[in-house]
Design an enzyme around this catalytic site. Structure first.
Site, short mmCIF file in Angstrom:
data_model
loop_
_atom_site.label_atom_id
_atom_site.label_comp_id
_atom_site.label_asym_id
_atom_site.label_seq_id
_atom_site.Cartn_x
_atom_site.Cartn_y
_atom_site.Cartn_z
N GLU A 147 18.14 -3.84 17.59
CA GLU A 147 17.47 -4.08 15.90
C GLU A 147 18.15 -3.57 14.45
O GLU A 147 18.87 -2.49 14.03
CB GLU A 147 16.36 -2.29 15.88
CG GLU A 147 15.54 -2.64 16.92
CD GLU A 147 14.05 -1.34 16.78
OE1 GLU A 147 13.90 -1.35 15.66
OE2 GLU A 147 13.98 -0.86 18.13
N ASN A 178 9.77 1.51 25.11
CA ASN A 178 8.73 1.96 25.28
C ASN A 178 7.79 1.89 26.80
O ASN A 178 7.34 0.43 26.01
CB ASN A 178 8.08 1.70 24.09
CG ASN A 178 6.64 2.48 23.59
OD1 ASN A 178 5.90 2.29 24.35
ND2 ASN A 178 5.98 2.95 21.97
N ASP A 203 8.32 -6.05 18.18
CA ASP A 203 8.12 -4.66 16.73
C ASP A 203 7.41 -4.78 15.83
O ASP A 203 6.74 -6.01 15.85
CB ASP A 203 9.70 -5.11 16.19
CG ASP A 203 10.42 -4.28 15.40
OD1 ASP A 203 10.82 -3.48 15.67
OD2 ASP A 203 10.00 -3.82 13.93
N THR A 258 12.22 -3.15 26.02
CA THR A 258 11.83 -1.79 25.87
C THR A 258 12.31 -0.80 25.99
O THR A 258 11.82 -1.21 26.83
CB THR A 258 9.75 -2.53 25.57
OG1 THR A 258 10.02 -1.01 24.67
CG2 THR A 258 9.47 -2.29 26.48
N ARG A 300 -1.51 -5.27 18.80
CA ARG A 300 -0.54 -5.55 20.33
C ARG A 300 -1.24 -6.58 21.61
O ARG A 300 -0.52 -7.75 21.93
CB ARG A 300 -0.36 -4.45 21.14
CG ARG A 300 0.91 -4.70 22.81
CD ARG A 300 1.82 -3.47 22.99
NE ARG A 300 2.24 -2.83 21.89
CZ ARG A 300 1.88 -1.48 21.36
NH1 ARG A 300 0.55 -1.35 21.29
NH2 ARG A 300 2.67 -1.29 20.25
N PHE A 311 0.31 6.54 21.87
CA PHE A 311 1.36 6.97 21.57
C PHE A 311 1.22 7.28 19.49
O PHE A 311 0.34 5.95 19.56
CB PHE A 311 2.28 6.22 22.32
CG PHE A 311 2.34 4.66 22.43
CD1 PHE A 311 1.57 3.88 22.54
CD2 PHE A 311 3.75 4.26 20.95
CE1 PHE A 311 1.40 2.90 22.22
CE2 PHE A 311 3.21 3.26 20.53
CZ PHE A 311 2.83 1.67 21.57
N ASP A 346 -1.09 6.80 17.12
CA ASP A 346 -2.81 6.49 17.51
C ASP A 346 -3.79 7.51 17.07
O ASP A 346 -5.08 7.15 17.36
CB ASP A 346 -2.68 6.24 19.71
CG ASP A 346 -2.26 4.70 19.68
OD1 ASP A 346 -2.49 4.15 19.15
OD2 ASP A 346 -1.86 4.68 20.66
P1 ITT Z 1 10.69 -0.34 21.30
O1 ITT Z 1 11.89 -0.49 22.54
O2 ITT Z 1 10.39 -1.92 22.19
O3 ITT Z 1 11.80 -1.59 20.16
P2 ITT Z 1 9.51 1.68 20.01
O4 ITT Z 1 8.77 2.35 20.44
O5 ITT Z 1 11.00 1.82 19.08
O6 ITT Z 1 10.29 0.21 20.91
P3 ITT Z 1 9.07 -0.50 17.23
O7 ITT Z 1 10.90 0.14 16.93
O8 ITT Z 1 8.51 -1.34 17.62
O9 ITT Z 1 8.96 0.28 18.83
O10 ITT Z 1 8.98 1.08 16.23
C1 ITT Z 1 7.40 1.23 16.23
C2 ITT Z 1 6.60 2.53 16.46
O11 ITT Z 1 5.54 2.27 15.54
C3 ITT Z 1 6.83 2.97 17.16
O12 ITT Z 1 7.74 3.42 17.92
C4 ITT Z 1 5.10 3.74 16.70
O13 ITT Z 1 5.66 5.27 16.56
C5 ITT Z 1 4.74 3.20 15.86
N1 ITT Z 1 3.77 1.63 16.83
C6 ITT Z 1 3.60 0.32 17.46
N2 ITT Z 1 3.13 0.29 17.78
C7 ITT Z 1 1.96 1.77 17.87
C8 ITT Z 1 0.48 1.71 18.98
O14 ITT Z 1 0.14 0.88 19.47
N3 ITT Z 1 -0.42 2.94 18.52
C9 ITT Z 1 0.57 3.87 17.60
N4 ITT Z 1 1.35 3.66 16.94
C10 ITT Z 1 2.59 2.99 17.59
NA NA Z 2 12.69 0.51 18.64
#
Ligand code: ITT
Ligand code: NA
Length: 187
Positions: A37, A9, A67, A7, A172, A143, A146
């Site tokens: 992706e 993130n 995801d 990830t 999650r 983040f 949220d």
């Molecule tokens: P990866 O590298 O793991 O893909 P990412 O942030 O790009 O990280 P995603 O592609 O799954 O992750 O994108 C989902 C988005 O949805 C993420 O960037 C957030 O903006 C939002 N999101 C996901 N989970 C969240 C949470 O627990 N709280 C707030 N926003 C969330």
């Molecule tokens: Na992503």
């Protein structure tokens, strides 16, 4: 035991590692692999494809990718699988604008976590949390979306509630707990 999380993130990683710690599982962030992706309206397809790129069936380690999406009912599930892009483009303000004057503010977050590992194991785990879109952003923890997501039965946003409470309720946390249960069950 240990599991690698592919990830970009760090906030996702932090939440997931606290959950897996409850199972005695060490989560390590993996920045060597890339989460490829594909464009799809289905989180499961995105995760399955990302796993294919990471594991070719003969790995000795366990890897996970996740995801997520925020699905707003009155917007027919938007932004859903496009949540990351929508967050970076129109952001919280853009979502709140789309929701101005809308009474039905119900929404949910969904997480799909994919695991691959030894013996060509591939498993998907999902988690969902229901709630409502706030009228304005509140709170400074967490983040992404949220600050505008209020889980059902609460009156504070995830960003106000903080990581401990979020980890009891979130999409999650549910998906990673299912993963933790499954991993412990096979050992
Ligand atoms: P990866 O590298 O793991 O893909 P990412 O942030 O790009 O990280 P995603 O592609 O799954 O992750 O994108 C989902 C988005 O949805 C993420 O960037 C957030 O903006 C939002 N999101 C996901 N989970 C969240 C949470 O627990 N709280 C707030 N926003 C969330
Ligand atoms: Na992503």
């Amino acid at each position: 035991m240990r599991v690698f999380f592919v990830t970009s993130n760090k906030a996702k990683f932090r939440e997931a590692s606290l959950v897996l710690k409850e199972f005695g599982i060490d989560l390590l962030i993996d920045t060597n692999h890339r989460k490829v992706e594909i464009q799809s309206d289905n989180l499961e397809d995105i995760v399955s494809n990302a796993l294919k790129e990471i594991c070719n069936g003969n790995t000795g380690d366990y890897f996970v990718v996740e995801d997520d999406g925020l699905f707003i009912n009155k917007l027919n599930g938007f932004p859903g699988p496009y949540s990351s892009y929508v967050y970076k483009t129109i952001g919280l303000t853009g979502i709140l604008k789309l929701m101005s004057g809308v009474d039905d503010r119900t929404a949910y977050f969904k997480s799909v976590v994919g695991l691959c590992g030894p013996k060509a194991i591939i498993k998907l785990f999902t988690g969902v949390v229901y709630g409502n879109i706030a009228m304005e952003p509140r709170g400074s923890e967490g983040f992404g979306f949220d600050p505008i997501f209020i889980p059902s039965d609460y009156d504070k946003t995830f960003a106000e509630l903080g990581i401990d409470i979020k980890n009891r309720l979130s999409h999650r946390a549910k998906a990673f707990r299912a993963l933790g249960d499954w991993l412990l069950s096979i050992f």
